[in-house]
Motif scaffolding. Structure first.
Motif, short mmCIF file in Angstrom:
data_model
loop_
_atom_site.label_atom_id
_atom_site.label_comp_id
_atom_site.label_asym_id
_atom_site.label_seq_id
_atom_site.Cartn_x
_atom_site.Cartn_y
_atom_site.Cartn_z
N GLU A 1 0.83 -1.20 0.00
CA GLU A 1 0.00 0.00 0.00
C GLU A 1 0.86 1.26 0.00
O GLU A 1 0.59 2.20 -0.74
N ARG A 2 1.91 1.26 0.81
CA ARG A 2 2.80 2.42 0.85
C ARG A 2 3.49 2.61 -0.50
O ARG A 2 3.66 3.75 -0.96
N ALA A 3 3.87 1.53 -1.15
CA ALA A 3 4.53 1.63 -2.46
C ALA A 3 3.57 2.17 -3.52
O ALA A 3 3.96 3.00 -4.35
N VAL A 4 2.32 1.71 -3.50
CA VAL A 4 1.33 2.19 -4.48
C VAL A 4 1.08 3.69 -4.28
O VAL A 4 1.05 4.46 -5.25
N VAL A 5 0.91 4.11 -3.04
CA VAL A 5 0.68 5.53 -2.76
C VAL A 5 1.92 6.35 -3.12
O VAL A 5 1.80 7.44 -3.72
N ALA A 6 3.10 5.85 -2.81
CA ALA A 6 4.33 6.57 -3.17
C ALA A 6 4.44 6.73 -4.69
O ALA A 6 4.77 7.82 -5.19
N LEU A 7 4.14 5.67 -5.43
CA LEU A 7 4.16 5.76 -6.89
C LEU A 7 3.14 6.79 -7.38
O LEU A 7 3.44 7.58 -8.29
N ALA A 8 1.97 6.81 -6.77
CA ALA A 8 0.94 7.79 -7.18
C ALA A 8 1.45 9.21 -6.98
O ALA A 8 1.27 10.07 -7.85
N TYR A 9 2.12 9.47 -5.87
CA TYR A 9 2.64 10.82 -5.62
C TYR A 9 3.81 11.16 -6.56
O TYR A 9 3.93 12.31 -7.00
#
Length: 167
Positions: free
Chosen positions: A75-83
């Motif tokens: 989840e943290r990786a997906v959100v980081a990629l989104a940002y």
């Protein structure tokens, strides 16, 4: 405004839970992204800049609901990629995107205030990367939410249902 209002209610009721602040941030980024419809150069550019950020904050809210925290490394990786897609790549695109000459073909649009040198090939390449990443992010969010739903208790499903349906 619905995100801002709901965020303020959530923030007031549970000030230690970050979801209210995230919802307010999402609401304000969506509001700022609407400035892309402006005929004023600065407002138009701010709208373009925040358009992708609104999507990133939305992904963050969806995955952080209900406790405001990202539960796993994925989840943290997906959100980081989104940002990353929403902020540095969007800024990079705006440095080379001329709306009047690009594939946007917007001769009526005001100038892009961040433009330092039009390069349609570079702008299109960045936009393609952003779009491919957006597809990967979307699929990841769907898989994460499906797994979360499948592993949830009936009480947790009642809490998650409105967010999953809206997402």
């Amino acid at each position: 405004w619905s995100f801002v209002g709901a965020g303020l209610v959530a923030w007031t009721r549970r000030p230690t839970n970050p979801i209210g602040r995230l919802m307010c941030l999402t609401g304000f980024t969506w509001l700022l992204s609407a400035l892309a419809a402006s005929s004023l150069t600065a407002a138009y550019t701010v709208g373009l800049l925040f358009g992708a950020a609104a999507l990133a904050t939305s992904v963050h809210v969806i995955l952080a609901f209900p406790d405001g925290r990202l539960a796993s490394t994925v989840e943290r990786a997906v959100v980081a990629l989104a940002y990353v897609v929403a902020v540095p790549l969007q800024i990079l695109a705006l440095l080379v995107l001329d709306p009047a000459t690009s594939r946007a073909d917007c001769s009526d649009c005001p100038p892009n205030a961040l433009l330092i040198g039009a390069d349609d090939t570079m702008a299109n390449a960045i936009i393609v990367v952003q779009n491919l990443a957006a597809v990967a992010i979307t699929l990841s969010v769907i898989v994460i939410l499906a797994r979360r739903w499948r592993g949830a208790t009936s009480a947790a499903r009642r809490t998650l249902a409105p967010v999953l349906l809206a997402s």
